[in-house]
Design a protein around this motif. Structure first.
Motif, mmCIF file in Angstrom:
data_model
loop_
_atom_site.group_PDB
_atom_site.id
_atom_site.type_symbol
_atom_site.label_atom_id
_atom_site.label_comp_id
_atom_site.label_asym_id
_atom_site.label_seq_id
_atom_site.Cartn_x
_atom_site.Cartn_y
_atom_site.Cartn_z
ATOM 1 N N ALA C 115 -54.823 5.712 -37.674
ATOM 2 C CA ALA C 115 -54.769 6.193 -38.693
ATOM 3 C C ALA C 115 -54.089 5.947 -40.121
ATOM 4 C CB ALA C 115 -55.041 8.101 -38.795
ATOM 5 N N ILE C 116 -53.274 5.991 -39.907
ATOM 6 C CA ILE C 116 -51.734 4.947 -41.108
ATOM 7 C C ILE C 116 -52.475 3.822 -41.141
ATOM 8 C CG2 ILE C 116 -49.837 5.067 -40.943
ATOM 9 C CD1 ILE C 116 -49.007 7.966 -39.579
ATOM 10 N N GLY C 117 -52.593 2.803 -39.438
ATOM 11 C CA GLY C 117 -52.454 1.693 -39.987
ATOM 12 C C GLY C 117 -53.463 1.942 -40.301
ATOM 13 N N SER C 118 -54.796 1.670 -40.118
ATOM 14 C CA SER C 118 -55.712 1.744 -40.598
ATOM 15 C C SER C 118 -55.412 1.445 -42.693
ATOM 16 C CB SER C 118 -57.025 1.518 -40.621
ATOM 17 O OG SER C 118 -57.593 1.929 -39.150
ATOM 18 N N ALA C 248 -40.952 0.611 -33.744
ATOM 19 C CA ALA C 248 -42.308 -0.007 -33.052
ATOM 20 C C ALA C 248 -43.319 -0.320 -33.596
ATOM 21 C CB ALA C 248 -42.513 0.268 -31.883
ATOM 22 N N SER C 249 -44.380 0.418 -34.569
ATOM 23 C CA SER C 249 -45.140 0.358 -34.811
ATOM 24 C C SER C 249 -45.569 -0.967 -36.508
ATOM 25 C CB SER C 249 -46.351 1.225 -35.133
ATOM 26 O OG SER C 249 -46.331 1.729 -34.014
ATOM 27 N N ALA C 250 -44.389 -0.358 -37.148
ATOM 28 C CA ALA C 250 -43.954 -0.872 -38.136
ATOM 29 C C ALA C 250 -44.423 -2.293 -38.915
ATOM 30 C CB ALA C 250 -42.621 -0.574 -39.272
ATOM 31 N N GLU C 304 -56.019 -2.236 -34.695
ATOM 32 C CA GLU C 304 -56.830 -1.270 -35.617
ATOM 33 C C GLU C 304 -56.298 -1.314 -37.042
ATOM 34 O OE1 GLU C 304 -58.791 0.629 -35.600
ATOM 35 O OE2 GLU C 304 -59.062 0.309 -33.431
ATOM 36 N N THR C 305 -54.861 -1.780 -37.473
ATOM 37 C CA THR C 305 -54.559 -1.621 -38.541
ATOM 38 C C THR C 305 -55.569 -3.086 -39.425
ATOM 39 O OG1 THR C 305 -52.324 -1.488 -38.617
ATOM 40 C CG2 THR C 305 -53.123 -2.784 -40.173
ATOM 41 N N ALA C 306 -55.300 -4.411 -38.655
ATOM 42 C CA ALA C 306 -56.307 -5.456 -38.805
ATOM 43 C C ALA C 306 -57.260 -5.251 -38.777
ATOM 44 C CB ALA C 306 -55.769 -7.044 -37.562
ATOM 45 N N ASN C 307 -57.828 -4.914 -37.820
ATOM 46 C CA ASN C 307 -59.333 -4.335 -38.132
ATOM 47 C C ASN C 307 -60.055 -3.800 -39.390
ATOM 48 O OD1 ASN C 307 -62.242 -3.852 -37.509
ATOM 49 N ND2 ASN C 307 -61.384 -2.683 -36.213
ATOM 50 N N LEU C 370 -57.802 9.635 -44.000
ATOM 51 C CA LEU C 370 -56.762 9.432 -43.219
ATOM 52 C C LEU C 370 -56.256 10.868 -43.547
ATOM 53 C CD1 LEU C 370 -53.797 8.110 -42.413
ATOM 54 C CD2 LEU C 370 -53.072 8.329 -44.583
ATOM 55 N N VAL C 371 -56.582 11.971 -44.486
ATOM 56 C CA VAL C 371 -56.291 13.233 -45.027
ATOM 57 C C VAL C 371 -57.113 14.581 -43.511
ATOM 58 C CG1 VAL C 371 -56.697 15.550 -46.568
ATOM 59 C CG2 VAL C 371 -56.060 13.008 -47.069
#
Lengths: 328, 152, 499
Positions: C115-118, C248-250, C304-307, C370-371
């Motif tokens: 969710a955060i990455g998206s 790891a995710s940043a 997920e972010t890329a998507n 997100l919320v």
């Protein structure tokens, strides 16, 4: 564990047998439509295109008009052949209808390799809803600023002028073949996967021209990115005002694809009349017309008789072109 | 693992041969480049090579550790067979029987078979899955799920 | 540029009006629902609700439709993580590590980072849309058929990066995917290929059914013991992200945003390419690539972010040129047209207020999602607590439901079963599954763009190499392929010498 499985299986078997009794009980038909009995309108495409949109808009209105539920069922597959086949296989009682697009339906039954279970005689046309006319366009800075010089260039350079269309055997491709036959020229068709990628190729300068439906051109024509050279309508296409027809410029191409609603042949005449009348009243409403026009679709209503005549005429004009394209 | 890989390679080899044979009727080349038979021709050849490689590797190479996966016990085999048969039954019955009853039967069959046997729980899940899902699709998403000959 | 941001703020004010927020909220809830029930997917969900918006004003109707779109995408992530059922092909890659995280009791962390990455990916892509739309759109137009072909070949070269323990089995899986892709009417002359006389196969095999069968059904068939081999322990405390997770995710999130954005603004590139590319890149860059496939959080965060960045960037050609870059965007375009707004360069001139309100509302949709979702994550994750047998049954039921509703067709249930069994066998025999899904998506795109290129050049292959952009992409693909092969072989030599 095994017992549980067998119990589930037994339930299933019992449930298959039961409908027989119900079917016998309700065999006595009433007037159409029976109260509460839903009508299914099959859309032989995935949700999201123009046909789907018109079907949903019309189904909602039909529901109010006939006071029975009208459900839209998307049955895509095999270039619409799957959905049309399931409509043709259903009982001809008016409760299963389908959206039928020409020339798509002709490409099914005129191409022997597709083994379609239907021909024109398998359908009971009910109402024709809208037409699409087609056009050729070039980028705004193209060397061909009018239709005549475009055709002349194609004649001078056979198979050199690249034209984007929406895919093999799609309406824009069929139109291009008709234009080739009528004008005695040969283009180099490049088959894209729909109107939007074809437009991207046109704007990117990868092709010299594009064949597409009227609404494909509206955004880019409005912003001056492209120039539409000629339309295939009999006169003007309301979506592309001020653009002359191919006929008026001496190239005999008349090509309007049509979308309507049909039932399986053998549907009782009274049932056809009820549906036709309801659709006629819907098509006359302003809200229905406005919704279609807003989407870039030009309504063109025809009753059952006119629709059948149009279908026959279309098959006689376009059929030979399609046959030649299959043979190639 | 060695015998399994050998069998897998053999199956792939047979598949490659079948796909090659099926692709023979398609035209290999057209005036404008590769025809519909072009890729079947080359890719079935590539698949055959890969299959042979897998078989060679199984015969000649050092033994491989099996992947870290659950073992296939008789109980698992029975459950797998029921799961497969149930999905097949759903495919057959969903149109004649309608979605609601088919899903109800599927859940009522699978839950006990896979090891959940509380009668009330099974009934609740089966009814919710069969009728609840259909209601959701019908009312919220405006998508009719198939209604069978029974009218439900 | 200054003025763009000012106009965006004005749009934001419109989008944040209570009425509009309400529609965004309804859209997110509906969309998530559609996404969690696999099969329908974002395109169908937006299309079915399009006629509902006929009577509505432009801003609320477009806000609702775009919220449905985002919600459906996130809903697909939820099922990928929790039950290994990808609702669409682009989230198939999330199954690899997301589902493993869930099995290790970290479903909450996987859903939170997704969710955060998206959200971050969507934010960055929206900024890019606001600031760089015009030049990017022109760049996107340079991708004609030869460039597109080269880009897809680059995508194909990712396959080696997905290799498991054996390159041979990875390549065999990829070739099988290409054969799946060849089923149907061929794009060259319209001949029937591998259809075996079946009407349903004329349009080819649906990739979503393939992914649901291989991942969902295949996984269930493997885990039919009463007690799962790896214990499922869920504590709600694990829903929060640890400091190590953030670290790891940043970078994967930033890189995923870039990949999704760049591939998204080129019309016609599938989001599958973005998410797979991000996954392969993170695996390549990782110091511990062996964690991938065993619950690495980077393997969820990046794709997920890329998507989501891809989905947002796909709006660039719509706003600047009037060309919808994907089928969902085409539905959104329908909503524009119905409201008398013609997408394209003049949209900002003729209807600047609405255009900016729409862009702002796309962003608001991201925020609401997100919320809405962060507090719900423990609830979603608690599905992992239901008895094993119930969970397995639910997975099978979801797969069947999804396969059927995809095209209202029982035939797809048979295909689901077939690919479920194939997925089971592939797992048993240690064939990786992801390459098959990737090539099944890429296959038709490669064949079609090759054909188009040759239609342009009248059969002359030099068109693929004569154009600088296309040539450089092909060279890049060759480099990726060579690099991955060397790396993979070297690694295998070191480990237990498998080729």
């Amino acid at each position: 564990m095994r017992r549980a499985f067998l119990a589930g299986f037994a339930t299933a078997t019992a449930a298959i047998m039961l409908p027989w009794f119900f079917a016998i009980a309700s065999a006595q038909a009433q007037t159409f439509p029976e109260r509460g009995r839903p009508i299914t309108l099959i859309v032989p495409y995935t949700p999201g295109g123009g046909v789907d949109f018109v079907a949903r808009t019309t189904a909602a209105a039909l529901e109010r008009e006939l006071s029975v539920p009208v459900q839209v069922a998307n049955r895509p597959g095999a270039g619409a052949q799957v959905g049309i086949t399931s409509m043709i296989r259903s009982r001809p009682d008016g409760y299963t209808l389908a959206m039928i697009v020409k020339p798509t339906v002709l490409t099914h039954y005129l191409d022997a390799s597709r083994n379609a279970i239907y021909t024109r005689a398998s359908f009971q046309p009910i109402a024709h809803l809208y037409s699409v006319s087609y056009a050729v366009a070039v980028p705004a800075n193209s060397p061909y600023q009018d239709f005549r010089s475009f055709i002349a260039a194609a004649r001078a350079n056979p198979e050199r002028i690249k034209i984007a269309d929406a895919g093999l055997m799609t309406a824009p491709h069929v139109m291009l073949s008709m234009l080739e036959r009528a004008a005695g020229v040969r283009f180099a068709p490049v088959h894209f996967n729909g109107g939007a990628p074809a437009m991207a190729a046109l704007l990117g300068g990868h092709v010299e021209g594009m064949s597409g439906g009227g609404s494909d051109f509206v955004p880019q024509l409005g912003s001056g990115q492209i120039k539409v050279l000629a339309v295939t309508a009999d006169g003007e296409d309301p979506l592309l005002p001020g653009i002359a027809s191919m006929r008026s410029m001496g190239v005999d191409v008349l090509f309007n694809t049509g979308t309507g609603i049909a039932a399986p042949a053998g549907t009782p005449a009274t049932t056809v009349q009820v549906l036709e009348g309801a659709l006629a009243r819907i098509a006359a409403t302003e809200i229905w017309q406005r919704a279609l026009i807003g989407y870039g679709i030009t309504p063109r209503f025809m009753g059952a008789r006119d629709y059948a005549a149009f279908w026959l005429d279309f098959e006689q004009r376009v059929g030979p072109v399609l046959q030649a394209m299959f043979a190639r | 693992m060695r015998n399994a890989q050998l069998a897998a390679g053999g199956a792939l080899l047979a598949l490659a041969a079948f796909l090659f044979a099926q692709g023979q009727s398609l035209s290999y080349y057209t005036p404008l480049g590769p025809g519909p038979g072009f890729f079947p021709y080359w890719l079935s050849g590539l698949l055959a090579l890969l299959a042979l490689g897998i078989m060679l590797r199984a015969i000649l190479g050092p033994p491989e550790a099996p992947p870290n996966e659950p073992p296939l016990t008789p109980r698992v085999a029975w459950r797998g067979a029921v799961a497969i048969a149930t999905i097949g039954a759903v495919a057959l019955l969903i149109d004649p029987l309608g979605f609601r009853l088919t899903m109800l039967c599927m859940l009522a069959t699978l839950l006990p078979t896979l090891g959940y046997r509380r009668p009330l729980g099974v009934a609740a899940i089966a009814v919710a899955g069969g009728f609840g899902t259909a209601e959701l699709f019908q009312r919220v998403l405006a998508t009719p799920l198939p209604v069978g000959l029974l009218g439900i | 540029m200054e003025s763009s941001i000012g106009l965006l703020l004005g749009g934001l004010a419109t989008a944040l009006e209570p009425g509009n927020l309400l529609f965004a909220l309804i859209g997110c809830v509906l969309g998530t629902l559609v996404g969690v029930l696999p099969g329908l997917g974002p395109v169908a969900a937006t299309a079915m609700l399009l006629p509902v918006t006929v009577g509505m004003a432009p801003v609320p109707s477009i806000i609702m439709l775009s919220a449905i779109y985002y919600g459906a995408m996130y809903g697909g992530t939820i099922t990928s993580v929790l039950v290994n059922v990808p609702g669409e092909a682009a989230s198939a890659i999330t199954c690899l590590d997301g589902y493993q995280m869930a099995r290790q009791g970290r479903a909450g962390a996987a859903l939170a980072i997704a969710a955060i990455g998206s959200f971050i990916g969507g934010t960055l892509a929206t900024m890019g849309l606001v600031l760089l739309a015009q030049p990017l759109a022109r760049l996107g137009l340079r991708f004609g058929p030869p460039e597109f072909f080269a880009l897809m070949i680059l995508g194909l070269s990712l396959v080696v990066g997905l290799a498991g323990r054996s390159i041979l089995r990875t390549l065999a899986s990829a070739v099988l995917g290409l054969f799946v892709a060849m089923v149907g009417i061929d794009p060259v002359i319209g001949a029937q290929r591998y259809t075996f006389g079946s009407l349903e196969l004329l349009d080819g095999v649906n990739v979503v059914v393939v992914a649901m069968g291989l991942f969902g059904v295949g996984e269930v068939l493997l885990n039919l013991e009463g007690k799962p081999v790896r214990p499922i322990a869920v504590s709600l405390g694990s829903a929060t992200l640890k400091r190590a997770d953030w670290r790891a995710s940043a970078m994967p999130i930033l890189r995923g945003s870039a990949i999704g954005f760049v591939l998204g603004f080129i019309p016609g590139v599938s989001a599958v390419v973005s998410s797979f590319a991000s996954y392969v890149l993170e695996r390549k860059l990782s110091r511990t690539p062996d964690r991938f496939g065993n619950g690495a959080i980077e393997g969820v965060a990046g794709p997920e972010t890329a998507n989501n960045a891809h989905a947002n960037a796909a709006l660039i050609p719509l706003f600047t040129l009037g060309i919808p870059g994907s089928s969902t965007v085409a539905v959104l375009m329908g909503a524009f047209m119905m409201n008398g707004l013609t997408p394209g360069p003049f949209l900002f001139r003729d209807h600047a207020d609405i255009a900016w309100a729409v862009i702002a509302s796309l962003y608001v949709g991201n925020v609401i999602l997100l919320v809405l979702n962060l507090p719900l994550i423990p609830l979603w994750a608690s599905i992992m607590r239901v008895p094993h047998a119930v969970l397995m049954t639910i997975i099978l039921a979801l797969c069947v439901l999804g396969a059927y509703t995809l095209e209202s067709n029982a035939f797809n249930v048979w295909m689901l079963l077939l690919f479920g069994i194939i997925g089971y066998l592939m797992r048993k025999l240690d064939f990786p599954i992801a390459p098959l899904v990737l090539t099944a998506v890429l296959g038709p795109l490669i064949e079609q763009s090759l054909r188009r290129s040759l239609e342009m050049s009248r059969g002359d292959f030099s068109i693929l190499f004569a154009r600088p952009l296309s040539l450089s992409l092909l060279v890049l693909a060759a480099l990726v392929l060579a690099g991955s092969t060397v790396q993979a072989v070297a690694k295998l030599r070191g480990a237990d010498a498998q080729i």
